[in-house]
Design an enzyme around this catalytic site. Sequence first.
Site, PDB file in Angstrom:
ATOM      1  N   GLN A   1      32.603  -9.352   1.636  1.00  0.00           N
ATOM      2  CA  GLN A   1      33.209  -8.483   2.645  1.00  0.00           C
ATOM      3  C   GLN A   1      34.714  -8.430   2.389  1.00  0.00           C
ATOM      4  O   GLN A   1      35.445  -9.366   2.696  1.00  0.00           O
ATOM      5  CB  GLN A   1      32.873  -9.026   4.031  1.00  0.00           C
TER       6      GLN A   1
ATOM      7  N   GLY B   1      29.630  -5.551  14.697  1.00  0.00           N
ATOM      8  CA  GLY B   1      29.317  -5.636  13.275  1.00  0.00           C
ATOM      9  C   GLY B   1      30.412  -5.060  12.392  1.00  0.00           C
ATOM     10  O   GLY B   1      31.334  -4.384  12.872  1.00  0.00           O
ATOM     11  N   HIS B   2      30.275  -5.288  11.108  1.00  0.00           N
ATOM     12  CA  HIS B   2      31.320  -4.857  10.169  1.00  0.00           C
ATOM     13  C   HIS B   2      31.450  -3.340  10.114  1.00  0.00           C
ATOM     14  O   HIS B   2      30.477  -2.614  10.222  1.00  0.00           O
ATOM     15  CB  HIS B   2      31.102  -5.440   8.773  1.00  0.00           C
ATOM     16  N   ASN B   3      32.700  -2.903   9.960  1.00  0.00           N
ATOM     17  CA  ASN B   3      33.015  -1.476   9.816  1.00  0.00           C
ATOM     18  C   ASN B   3      32.804  -0.669  11.083  1.00  0.00           C
ATOM     19  O   ASN B   3      32.917   0.559  11.057  1.00  0.00           O
ATOM     20  CB  ASN B   3      32.206  -0.824   8.678  1.00  0.00           C
TER      21      ASN B   3
ATOM     22  N   SER C   1      29.013  -0.358  11.183  1.00  0.00           N
ATOM     23  CA  SER C   1      29.384   1.036  10.926  1.00  0.00           C
ATOM     24  C   SER C   1      29.144   1.957  12.102  1.00  0.00           C
ATOM     25  O   SER C   1      29.204   3.183  11.939  1.00  0.00           O
ATOM     26  CB  SER C   1      28.659   1.584   9.686  1.00  0.00           C
TER      27      SER C   1
END
Lengths: 323, 323, 323
Positions: C182, C223-225, C243
């Site tokens: 990441q 969560g990521h993004n 995302s």
Amino acid sequence: MRVTIADIAARLGGEVVGDAGLTIERIASLEAATPNSIGFLANPRYRGQLASTQAACVIVAPALRDEAAARGAVIVTPDPYLYYARLSQWWVEAVRPAARRGIHPSAVVDASAAIDPSASIGPLASIGAGASVGAHSRIGARVVIADGCHIGERCIVHPGAVIGADGFGFAPNQGRWEKIEQLGGVRIGNDVEIGANTCIDRGALDDTVIEDGVKLDNLVQIGHNARIGAHTAMAGCVGVAGSAKIGAYCTLGGGAIVLGHLELADHVHVSAATTITRSILKPGLYSGVFPFDDNAAWEKNAATLRQLHALRDRLRALEKKTP
Amino acid sequence: MRVTIADIAARLGGEVVGDAGLTIERIASLEAATPNSIGFLANPRYRGQLASTQAACVIVAPALRDEAAARGAVIVTPDPYLYYARLSQWWVEAVRPAARRGIHPSAVVDASAAIDPSASIGPLASIGAGASVGAHSRIGARVVIADGCHIGERCIVHPGAVIGADGFGFAPNQGRWEKIEQLGGVRIGNDVEIGANTCIDRGALDDTVIEDGVKLDNLVQIGHNARIGAHTAMAGCVGVAGSAKIGAYCTLGGGAIVLGHLELADHVHVSAATTITRSILKPGLYSGVFPFDDNAAWEKNAATLRQLHALRDRLRALEKKTP
Amino acid sequence: MRVTIADIAARLGGEVVGDAGLTIERIASLEAATPNSIGFLANPRYRGQLASTQAACVIVAPALRDEAAARGAVIVTPDPYLYYARLSQWWVEAVRPAARRGIHPSAVVDASAAIDPSASIGPLASIGAGASVGAHSRIGARVVIADGCHIGERCIVHPGAVIGADGFGFAPNQGRWEKIEQLGGVRIGNDVEIGANTCIDRGALDDTVIEDGVKLDNLVQIGHNARIGAHTAMAGCVGVAGSAKIGAYCTLGGGAIVLGHLELADHVHVSAATTITRSILKPGLYSGVFPFDDNAAWEKNAATLRQLHALRDRLRALEKKTP
């Protein structure tokens, strides 16, 4: 990091089409790519971004070779997503300082814990008596590994995770709860990744077991005596109750719940926010989510749902009357 | 620990049938028992394991005395599960080093906090100004007890729990949120157990209150100004919103949610993953889970569910037409 | 703190009706108010408490001026709840010692992190390399801010929160999971509040972004993004998958889940415990909760729900037969 496309292919394989001498300074999504970026196209849904991306090079599958090559340099590989994963690993090796081996001075590690010299223990972590951490594992900041719990090799445990708190066990006694001491531990295999603030409880009598290659996201709860099969992955906020046995190669979507003492076969996939209330012995995809709607429509349908059994009876009665 | 069956009965009661002189070195499930183990049979569902277990001795209820005695030594007691709980407590006293009384040197405890000398404060815990911890309570590693929050006697707080963070209170102001400072605290009674990474927020004006004997599992969220009645238990991942008043002797299954400002009577039991959207004034068991299914069947039923109200109207129309 | 009603109005505005010289020593709910308390009435539902409250003074809207004045002193203001918020802020400034500026000696802060001198870093917090914390932000006990993550100005991060753990990204490879490193970070705007034990993951390639004025309760997972729009608020136990792009001025009720890669428009409101499975492009209130019931009624309706699609077909068949 500055490498050419040729350097990348030399290390990770794949066929280069176009100018292999271009310099790459960044991995990026096709959307955010700049002219010194390499991107990838794994999901055909995003194929439309090929035309507009500014990436110097795009990693694609053979089927998209020509379309991608028409716009610039390309690396062709059977699995672009896996290629990207390996590229990201190489990148991190190069740009991030290696996690310091050994124990951060602010961590509190019991003298009887066995920490492999190649492992790293982050700031303010707490490792209990008789616990162990295997080779090349990285224990993040503020992780707790309680007494007698074992972490395998090449594991990653993210900040705030708690491994080996007491399982939730009480015997009812005239309306009060009598504590059942939790005599088991936690055994975690190799290549396991555990998310931030995730909790894995110690077993009541035997150990709670997480097999090799399991990946748990953040804020996951694993109850005592659960057994999670190899290479199973769980997204954020999943709850697995005590003594559940989950097979290998399963996936559980975010917020899914598995009740206690159930068994899930290998290759069972559970949709996000689904509650599993009985064992699943057959591989497949299982779901159980109330479909959301605008609030007014939902209210009407939800109210009717409470009469559903009665509606079925009325339908039956009509069927009997209608020849 | 090595004891005879006679030693166990001398300490915990029960009637021994068979060889009271056998040595016990382990408490085990019937399934995992070895010949030096003692096991228990609390759930008649597992009765079939009596025949195959290798345990030296099995703890059973009077109804199973003869069946169990036919295979070896037995302790007969009215409540085998409670007997097992007490046996586990004795075992831990004997085999685990007593939790060190006092404050771990790595903990950060405000000078104005009142920690009972018989309490223990784990590594890297943080105890705020004016907070207190009662006699014989055990505060785990990395617990936070914020300013002015109070923990009763004989409590256990597992690692990572946060007692007394600000409640979630904001006044809307032209699309922005204006913070409402949280002036209350948290008051926790005696004999309360709080799971790993569980959060209990401080009250807005009055205190958030957890009454005696409450048991909270891991990753539970208790909003500000909630009041949890005595001897109520909540499994992992439960969320209780602000100002909810939950009665005594209740149980909430894992992942259940109780909305704010609701009231639950004493002896209300909520199934796992059920969302409580209005007050419950009558004791009983309440559920509301979408039944999971294989994904294809679920998709069809879920799609139809969005037309349920319309289906009801069509059924009514048919009923009118059918004499 | 001891102030007169006149002092309060001098600072915060509003019109005083009745004895402005009365002394106030406490802010309280109308129910718990003592004769030296000031209370407020924001929700007309609680209007009945006006008659019985012992508060010396009640903050009310113009419509209730006469009714409230009939029982004692009153401060009249267009928005009593906002007035109460500001009163609580003033109160805290006066009664709580200001959070100590600077870095608690037990915190572990990388030498390359940029901490504004007006910010405060709590006990046992861990701040990584290249991270930054803006002016007047308060980082609670045991917070982790990982390498390269950025916190804006006037933020509050509650104990145990983890900002910047790895996003959950893996490429499947013959049944195993290959880690996707990441490479992004987390960027948090100004005036953001983040609850206890909440987790915000770093992005895979780009950053995870939390815009100005966002408020996240405890045990929330981002969560990521993901990108969370300005002034959006999420209650406890919400999960937002990778995302997802959530608009500005949204609210998500406790335990709601938003699946990955979805988009929510500005001004979308999601009920507690609702799972959002597709994008929502229109402002409004959306719900999807299985209505709870007593367990016996739920069981019947849930069983019937699994035949719902078949029931619809039977209804259609009847309709065809009925002229």
